[in-house]
Design an enzyme around this catalytic site. Structure first.
Site, PDB file in Angstrom:
ATOM      1  N   HIS A  14       0.865  -1.196   0.000  1.00  0.00           N
ATOM      2  CA  HIS A  14       0.000   0.000   0.000  1.00  0.00           C
ATOM      3  C   HIS A  14       0.892   1.233   0.000  1.00  0.00           C
ATOM      4  CE1 HIS A  14      -3.821   2.079   1.779  1.00  0.00           C
ATOM      5  NE2 HIS A  14      -3.079   2.950   1.102  1.00  0.00           N
ATOM      6  N   HIS A 194      -9.408   0.955  -1.370  1.00  0.00           N
ATOM      7  CA  HIS A 194      -9.401   1.571  -0.054  1.00  0.00           C
ATOM      8  C   HIS A 194     -10.824   1.460   0.503  1.00  0.00           C
ATOM      9  CE1 HIS A 194      -5.630   3.235  -1.379  1.00  0.00           C
ATOM     10  NE2 HIS A 194      -5.503   4.068  -0.359  1.00  0.00           N
ATOM     11  N   GLU A 197     -11.174   3.216   5.869  1.00  0.00           N
ATOM     12  CA  GLU A 197     -10.136   4.127   6.401  1.00  0.00           C
ATOM     13  C   GLU A 197     -10.892   5.182   7.206  1.00  0.00           C
ATOM     14  OE1 GLU A 197      -8.154   6.497   3.390  1.00  0.00           O
ATOM     15  OE2 GLU A 197      -6.506   7.059   4.751  1.00  0.00           O
TER      16      GLU A 197
HETATM   17  N1  ADE Z   1      -4.537   8.796  -1.868  1.00  0.00           N
HETATM   18  C1  ADE Z   1      -3.308   8.858  -1.334  1.00  0.00           C
HETATM   19  N2  ADE Z   1      -3.329   8.444  -0.059  1.00  0.00           N
HETATM   20  C2  ADE Z   1      -4.600   8.094   0.217  1.00  0.00           C
HETATM   21  C3  ADE Z   1      -5.260   7.581   1.354  1.00  0.00           C
HETATM   22  N3  ADE Z   1      -4.623   7.334   2.498  1.00  0.00           N
HETATM   23  N4  ADE Z   1      -6.589   7.353   1.276  1.00  0.00           N
HETATM   24  C4  ADE Z   1      -7.251   7.599   0.153  1.00  0.00           C
HETATM   25  N5  ADE Z   1      -6.677   8.083  -0.947  1.00  0.00           N
HETATM   26  C5  ADE Z   1      -5.356   8.321  -0.921  1.00  0.00           C
HETATM   27 ZN    ZN Z   2      -3.715   4.817   0.494  1.00  0.00          ZN
END
Ligand code: ADE
Ligand code: ZN
Length: 316
Positions: A14, A194, A197
């Site tokens: 990642h 993703h 998060e």
């Molecule tokens: N683009 C770069 N870093 C990111 C992240 N942590 N979450 C979503 N998009 C991203």
């Molecule tokens: Zn990311």
């Protein structure tokens, strides 16, 4: 402990190449391309790296990426990252790049892809670092734009092995991209996304059930849903966790509160990654070290995390 962690063979699963753009290289590329940056110098830029959430970071990250204009710029960016991998015994990497960040500014898709691909090839040959590239769609843009990006990319099908989904998560669920992911998988590409998060556990369910991803990027909010945790354990679905990113973007108030070791002990296949190392204070080794310093991660746990990263590779 730092040297021991640094020497441990690891894979990074990642990593946004645009997020590995160190301030010094940003200023060098700005000068080379005759671009005036909105920051006086490297120190002024670094002091702007103070984020309250994902969106505040993304605004700066997209502004910084504006210095990337030519194939050589993308080569230099990727090569600098690979040198870090060599220093930290990252033996395999599966980085993302965001074509739309560049094509929207008039940079040809080919300039980005060819610069990155040439550096990854040199990384394999000269540094012995294996790799596979992930083409990531920006989720704040319409699905139609992602379709156009995929069409642009398909003539270079062999240059990447998977598609991904990143950028502003909340309000842009995986379901918005179901059709374009169907098309990508129909072309034989793997999928990652993703999810969880900043977004809720439902987005992780959608990524698994609708986008049919092989890994979840971040995924730390899965901890709020015991049924989801049971599934992640049962199916051994890897999570690419990014501890320094999560604390810098206030997903967790402090590293002491991070849940990665709890997930590991529950049997979830968690891995340690740097996300955007130039912005969040470190590469993979620094992420491992933060877990040791603030969560008491021991050598046995570090070995399991590193082994998980090697097991969760998708590009060969
Ligand atoms: N683009 C770069 N870093 C990111 C992240 N942590 N979450 C979503 N998009 C991203
Ligand atoms: Zn990311």
């Amino acid at each position: 402990m730092r040297d021991w962690l640094n020497n441990l063979p690891k894979a990074e699963l990642h990593l946004h190449l645009e997020g590995s753009l160190e301030p010094e290289l940003m200023f060098r590329l700005a000068e080379r391309n005759k671009i005036v940056l909105p920051w006086r110098d490297v120190e002024a830029l670094r002091s702007a790296y103070d984020f309250n959430n994902l969106q505040e970071f993304l605004d700066l990250y997209y502004a910084g990426a504006d210095v990337l204009r030519t194939e050589q710029d993308f080569y230099d960016l990727t090569w600098a990252y690979l040198q870090k991998c060599e220093e930290q015994n990252v033996v395999h990497t599966e980085p993302f790049f965001d074509p739309q960040t560049h094509t929207a500014r008039g940079v040809p898709f080919e300039a980005a892809l060819e610069g990155i691909s040439a550096a990854l090839a040199d990384g394999r040959e000269l540094l012995g670092i294996s790799s596979g590239l992930i083409l990531s769609f920006l989720r704040h843009l319409p699905e139609e734009d992602a379709f156009k990006t995929l069409e642009q990319a398909l003539p270079y099908r062999d240059a990447f092995f998977a598609v991904g989904l990143d950028s502003s998560e909340v309000g842009h669920p995986p379901s918005k991209f179901q059709r374009v992911f169907d098309k990508a998988r129909g072309e034989g590409l793997l999928a990652v996304a993703h999810a969880g998060e900043e977004g809720p556990p439902e987005y992780i369910w959608e990524a698994l059930d609708l986008l049919k991803v092989s890994r979840i990027d971040h995924g730390v909010r899965a901890a709020e849903d015991p049924r989801l945790i049971a599934r992640l354990i049962e199916e051994q679905i890897p999570l690419t966790v990014c501890p320094l990113s999560n604390t810098r973007l206030k997903v967790f108030g402090h590293m002491r509160e991070h849940n990665i070791l709890q997930l590991l002990e529950q049997g979830v296949k968690v891995t340690v990654n740097s996300d955007d190392p130039a912005y969040f204070g470190g590469y993979v080794t620094e992420n491992f070290l933060a877990l040791h310093e603030h969560l008491g991660m021991d050598e046995a746990q570090a070995r399991r995390l590193a082994q998980n990263s090697l097991d969760a590779r998708l590009a060969f």
